[in-house]
Design an enzyme around this catalytic site. Structure first.
Site, short mmCIF file in Angstrom:
data_model
loop_
_atom_site.label_atom_id
_atom_site.label_comp_id
_atom_site.label_asym_id
_atom_site.label_seq_id
_atom_site.Cartn_x
_atom_site.Cartn_y
_atom_site.Cartn_z
N ASP A 224 -16.72 -17.05 -32.98
CA ASP A 224 -16.18 -15.86 -32.31
C ASP A 224 -16.68 -15.74 -30.87
O ASP A 224 -16.02 -15.14 -30.04
CB ASP A 224 -16.54 -14.61 -33.10
CG ASP A 224 -15.70 -14.54 -34.36
OD1 ASP A 224 -16.10 -15.16 -35.37
OD2 ASP A 224 -14.62 -13.93 -34.31
N ASN A 234 -20.55 -16.27 -35.44
CA ASN A 234 -19.43 -16.48 -36.36
C ASN A 234 -19.64 -15.56 -37.57
O ASN A 234 -20.63 -14.83 -37.65
CB ASN A 234 -19.34 -17.96 -36.77
CG ASN A 234 -18.04 -18.28 -37.50
OD1 ASN A 234 -16.96 -17.94 -37.03
ND2 ASN A 234 -18.11 -18.91 -38.65
O1 MRU Z 1 -13.80 -10.85 -39.07
P1 MRU Z 1 -12.89 -12.01 -38.83
O2 MRU Z 1 -12.09 -12.40 -40.03
O3 MRU Z 1 -12.05 -11.83 -37.60
O4 MRU Z 1 -13.89 -13.22 -38.52
C1 MRU Z 1 -13.34 -14.46 -38.18
C2 MRU Z 1 -14.34 -15.54 -38.05
O5 MRU Z 1 -15.54 -15.32 -38.13
C3 MRU Z 1 -13.80 -16.90 -37.74
O6 MRU Z 1 -14.64 -17.88 -38.28
C4 MRU Z 1 -13.74 -17.09 -36.21
O7 MRU Z 1 -13.02 -16.04 -35.61
C5 MRU Z 1 -13.11 -18.38 -35.83
S1 MRU Z 1 -11.37 -18.40 -36.18
C6 MRU Z 1 -10.71 -19.86 -35.57
#
Ligand code: MRU
Length: 337
Positions: A224, A234
């Site tokens: 992220d 992440n």
């Molecule tokens: O809370 P989320 O579902 O948005 O979290 C997403 C993640 O942690 C993913 O691993 C990250 O965004 C990478 S997506 C290519």
């Protein structure tokens, strides 16, 4: 396959990720308020998809002749951790002085680039996996969802699986269920199912045991936000996975488009971590499961220190010293048999 997020007939169109795998349904978002709500509810989620949402949200506001800068601020702050959201907002805003159509064209260009960038990043990462792991076919482990649904198309960590599967090199993917919102069990499993890639869902707590039993050749995750020194934010649980991977000598590879790198942050200590509603833990399917008075710690993300990461891979290849200050180091590890 339809894009996870797109623009059609003056609306933002998303695949509703709260309904999968039970229902595959599409939502039309016609106001900035609807978009912000969809982002907060995780109807659209995953860092690259949030970048697209940010850009399209600004385009929507501009088309409606709204207070675009105020709307942009609302969208950029809908979730704090994925840097792609604010990046997408800023990119669309940069065209505001050229009028609404220029803003929309910029947002659509960002969407067009997304699949190509993720395909390239995950191809580089597939090469890293093949260099790091001797065993064929490969047993891979992933956490959360970093697939098509987390991007406009293709995916990052799951994109590596698509490349390797095309070459007949995947024996199995172990999918962490990803408590509490089950992005692994619901979304990653659904994508692997659709693509006919062999997989098993496991509780997050089983990941270290799977490594201890020698069932994992490589861990693959998305990101992220990546700080300048290579620290990686992440989904919550990623840090623990990286520690377990280091302990068991399993390579730990992070795949993301370069829009996820935040070079303004020297290290991961500066990354804002979203804390979510306590009910995600105190209830299960709407039914209370904890004592009424239970207090909760519910961070949506954690930060993995760069020295636990074998490689951070973007469309530019493996990020190394000089690109990421402090560099990304490869841990001492065993090669899989
Ligand atoms: O809370 P989320 O579902 O948005 O979290 C997403 C993640 O942690 C993913 O691993 C990250 O965004 C990478 S997506 C290519």
């Amino acid at each position: 396959m339809r894009r996870t997020i797109d623009w059609a007939d003056g609306a933002i169109v998303i695949v509703d990720q709260t309904a999968l795998p039970r229902d595959y349904r599409v939502l039309e978002l016609r106001s900035v308020g609807e978009l912000v709500d969809a982002v907060k509810r995780l109807a659209v989620r995953g860092a690259p998809a949030l970048g697209a949402a940010g850009a399209l949200g600004v385009a929507l506001s501009a088309q409606h002749r709204g207070d675009v800068r105020a709307d942009a601020d609302l969208i950029a702050h809908a979730r704090p951790t994925a840097v792609n959201l604010a990046w997408g907002v800023e990119r669309a805003l940069s065209k505001l002085d050229q009028g609404p159509d220029a803003v929309l064209a910029e947002a659509l260009a960002l969407l067009d680039e997304d699949e190509h960038l993720n395909k390239t990043a995950s191809k580089h990462a597939a090469d890293v996996v093949l260099a790091e792991c001797a065993r064929r076919p490969l047993r891979l482990l992933t956490h959360c969802n970093a697939g098509r649904l987390a991007t406009v198309g293709w995916g990052s960590a799951l994109g590596v699986v698509w490349h390797l599967h095309e070459r007949g090199l995947v024996e199995e993917v172990l999918v962490d269920e990803t408590r509490p919102l089950l992005q692994g069990a619901r979304l990653t499993a659904w994508e692997l199912d659709q693509a006919e890639v062999p997989y098993r869902v496991q509780p997050d707590g089983a990941a270290a045991a799977a490594m201890a039993r020698g069932m994992v050749d490589c861990v693959l995750v998305g990101a992220d936000r990546i700080a300048a020194n290579g620290d990686v934010a992440n989904k919550i649980g990623t840090y623990g996975l990286a520690i377990a991977a280091r302990h068991h000598g399993v390579p730990f590879v992070v795949v993301a488009p370069s829009s996820t790198v935040d070079s303004t942050l020297a290290d991961g200590a500066g990354i804002a971590i979203e804390e979510r509603d306590a009910r995600e833990l105190t209830e299960y399917g709407g039914v209370p499961i904890t004592p009424v008075a239970a207090r909760v710690f519910n961070p949506a993300f954690d930060v993995t220190p760069h020295d636990l990461v074998t490689a951070v891979v973007t469309e530019h290849g493996v990020l190394r010293d000089g690109v990421l200050r402090g560099g990304v180091r490869s841990p001492g590890r065993r090669r899989s048999p």
